[in-house]
Write a protein that holds these residues in place. Structure first.
Motif, PDB file in Angstrom:
ATOM      1  N   ALA A  16       0.836  -1.198   0.000  1.00  0.00           N
ATOM      2  CA  ALA A  16       0.000   0.000   0.000  1.00  0.00           C
ATOM      3  C   ALA A  16       0.871   1.249   0.000  1.00  0.00           C
ATOM      4  O   ALA A  16       0.667   2.179  -0.785  1.00  0.00           O
ATOM      5  N   ARG A  17       1.840   1.267   0.882  1.00  0.00           N
ATOM      6  CA  ARG A  17       2.764   2.394   0.981  1.00  0.00           C
ATOM      7  C   ARG A  17       3.499   2.623  -0.336  1.00  0.00           C
ATOM      8  O   ARG A  17       3.628   3.743  -0.816  1.00  0.00           O
ATOM      9  N   HIS A  18       3.970   1.530  -0.913  1.00  0.00           N
ATOM     10  CA  HIS A  18       4.761   1.598  -2.127  1.00  0.00           C
ATOM     11  C   HIS A  18       3.923   2.127  -3.294  1.00  0.00           C
ATOM     12  O   HIS A  18       4.344   3.033  -4.016  1.00  0.00           O
ATOM     13  N   TYR A  19       2.737   1.588  -3.458  1.00  0.00           N
ATOM     14  CA  TYR A  19       1.899   1.999  -4.581  1.00  0.00           C
ATOM     15  C   TYR A  19       1.498   3.471  -4.444  1.00  0.00           C
ATOM     16  O   TYR A  19       1.524   4.233  -5.418  1.00  0.00           O
ATOM     17  N   ALA A  20       1.139   3.870  -3.226  1.00  0.00           N
ATOM     18  CA  ALA A  20       0.738   5.261  -2.995  1.00  0.00           C
ATOM     19  C   ALA A  20       1.900   6.217  -3.261  1.00  0.00           C
ATOM     20  O   ALA A  20       1.723   7.280  -3.856  1.00  0.00           O
ATOM     21  N   THR A  21       3.083   5.822  -2.840  1.00  0.00           N
ATOM     22  CA  THR A  21       4.240   6.694  -2.983  1.00  0.00           C
ATOM     23  C   THR A  21       4.737   6.760  -4.423  1.00  0.00           C
ATOM     24  O   THR A  21       5.069   7.823  -4.935  1.00  0.00           O
ATOM     25  N   GLU A  22       4.770   5.598  -5.069  1.00  0.00           N
ATOM     26  CA  GLU A  22       5.391   5.512  -6.392  1.00  0.00           C
ATOM     27  C   GLU A  22       4.441   5.891  -7.522  1.00  0.00           C
ATOM     28  O   GLU A  22       4.872   6.302  -8.588  1.00  0.00           O
ATOM     29  N   HIS A  23       3.164   5.674  -7.324  1.00  0.00           N
ATOM     30  CA  HIS A  23       2.243   5.832  -8.444  1.00  0.00           C
ATOM     31  C   HIS A  23       1.217   6.942  -8.257  1.00  0.00           C
ATOM     32  O   HIS A  23       0.883   7.650  -9.196  1.00  0.00           O
ATOM     33  N   LEU A  24       0.698   7.101  -7.048  1.00  0.00           N
ATOM     34  CA  LEU A  24      -0.451   7.982  -6.855  1.00  0.00           C
ATOM     35  C   LEU A  24      -0.042   9.388  -6.434  1.00  0.00           C
ATOM     36  O   LEU A  24       1.052   9.608  -5.902  1.00  0.00           O
ATOM     37  N   GLN A  25      -0.958  10.329  -6.674  1.00  0.00           N
ATOM     38  CA  GLN A  25      -0.748  11.711  -6.251  1.00  0.00           C
ATOM     39  C   GLN A  25      -1.634  11.989  -5.050  1.00  0.00           C
ATOM     40  O   GLN A  25      -2.828  11.701  -5.070  1.00  0.00           O
ATOM     41  N   ARG A  26      -1.040  12.614  -4.034  1.00  0.00           N
ATOM     42  CA  ARG A  26      -1.801  12.880  -2.828  1.00  0.00           C
ATOM     43  C   ARG A  26      -2.726  14.072  -3.040  1.00  0.00           C
ATOM     44  O   ARG A  26      -2.295  15.113  -3.521  1.00  0.00           O
ATOM     45  N   LEU A  27      -4.001  13.902  -2.682  1.00  0.00           N
ATOM     46  CA  LEU A  27      -4.978  14.978  -2.847  1.00  0.00           C
ATOM     47  C   LEU A  27      -5.284  15.671  -1.540  1.00  0.00           C
ATOM     48  O   LEU A  27      -5.367  16.887  -1.481  1.00  0.00           O
ATOM     49  N   ALA A  28      -5.526  14.897  -0.494  1.00  0.00           N
ATOM     50  CA  ALA A  28      -5.974  15.479   0.765  1.00  0.00           C
ATOM     51  C   ALA A  28      -5.595  14.578   1.930  1.00  0.00           C
ATOM     52  O   ALA A  28      -5.527  13.364   1.785  1.00  0.00           O
ATOM     53  N   VAL A  29      -5.378  15.216   3.095  1.00  0.00           N
ATOM     54  CA  VAL A  29      -5.070  14.475   4.312  1.00  0.00           C
ATOM     55  C   VAL A  29      -6.113  14.824   5.367  1.00  0.00           C
ATOM     56  O   VAL A  29      -6.437  15.992   5.552  1.00  0.00           O
ATOM     57  N   ASP A  30      -6.671  13.799   5.995  1.00  0.00           N
ATOM     58  CA  ASP A  30      -7.599  14.014   7.094  1.00  0.00           C
ATOM     59  C   ASP A  30      -6.839  13.810   8.406  1.00  0.00           C
ATOM     60  O   ASP A  30      -6.496  12.682   8.758  1.00  0.00           O
ATOM     61  N   ASN A  31      -6.600  14.894   9.106  1.00  0.00           N
ATOM     62  CA  ASN A  31      -5.780  14.811  10.314  1.00  0.00           C
ATOM     63  C   ASN A  31      -6.494  14.138  11.472  1.00  0.00           C
ATOM     64  O   ASN A  31      -5.861  13.725  12.432  1.00  0.00           O
ATOM     65  N   GLU A  32      -7.826  14.028  11.402  1.00  0.00           N
ATOM     66  CA  GLU A  32      -8.562  13.393  12.479  1.00  0.00           C
ATOM     67  C   GLU A  32      -8.472  11.879  12.394  1.00  0.00           C
ATOM     68  O   GLU A  32      -8.323  11.196  13.396  1.00  0.00           O
ATOM     69  N   THR A  33      -8.607  11.341  11.193  1.00  0.00           N
ATOM     70  CA  THR A  33      -8.597   9.880  11.027  1.00  0.00           C
ATOM     71  C   THR A  33      -7.265   9.368  10.497  1.00  0.00           C
ATOM     72  O   THR A  33      -7.079   8.162  10.344  1.00  0.00           O
TER      73      THR A  33
END
Ligand SMILES: [Zn+2]
Length: 83
Positions: A16-33
């Motif tokens: 999960a970490r690898h795919y998110a880091t290598e392939h996907l673009q981060r859109l938003a972070v929810d600091n609560e969850t």
């Protein structure tokens, strides 16, 4: 990294970490969850990274799930077609 968004809908932990880091673009972070929304740059598909075992020390392993157009994880949609 090659896009696998058409065939994958769930990844866990290091994958999960690898795919998110290598392939996907981060859109938003929810600091609560502590969840992060990602988007595939090639297909525009949305993904959600969260920590289902947040009670574990250090938050536990991450889980990456692809979302459908309503923002529901595909895993849930595929398991229960009536949803
Ligand atoms: Zn992709």
């Amino acid at each position: 990294m090659k896009c696998a968004c058409a065939t994958l809908y769930r990844l866990d932990d290091a994958e999960a970490r690898h795919y998110a880091t290598e392939h996907l673009q981060r859109l938003a972070v929810d600091n609560e969850t502590w969840s992060v929304t990602y988007e595939c740059p090639g297909t525009g598909r949305k993904w959600l990274l969260d920590y289902p075992h947040s009670e574990y020390h250090g938050g536990g392993p991450p889980r990456l799930r692809q979302l459908d157009f309503d923002g529901t994880p595909l895993e849930v949609v595929l398991k229960d077609p009536d949803l």
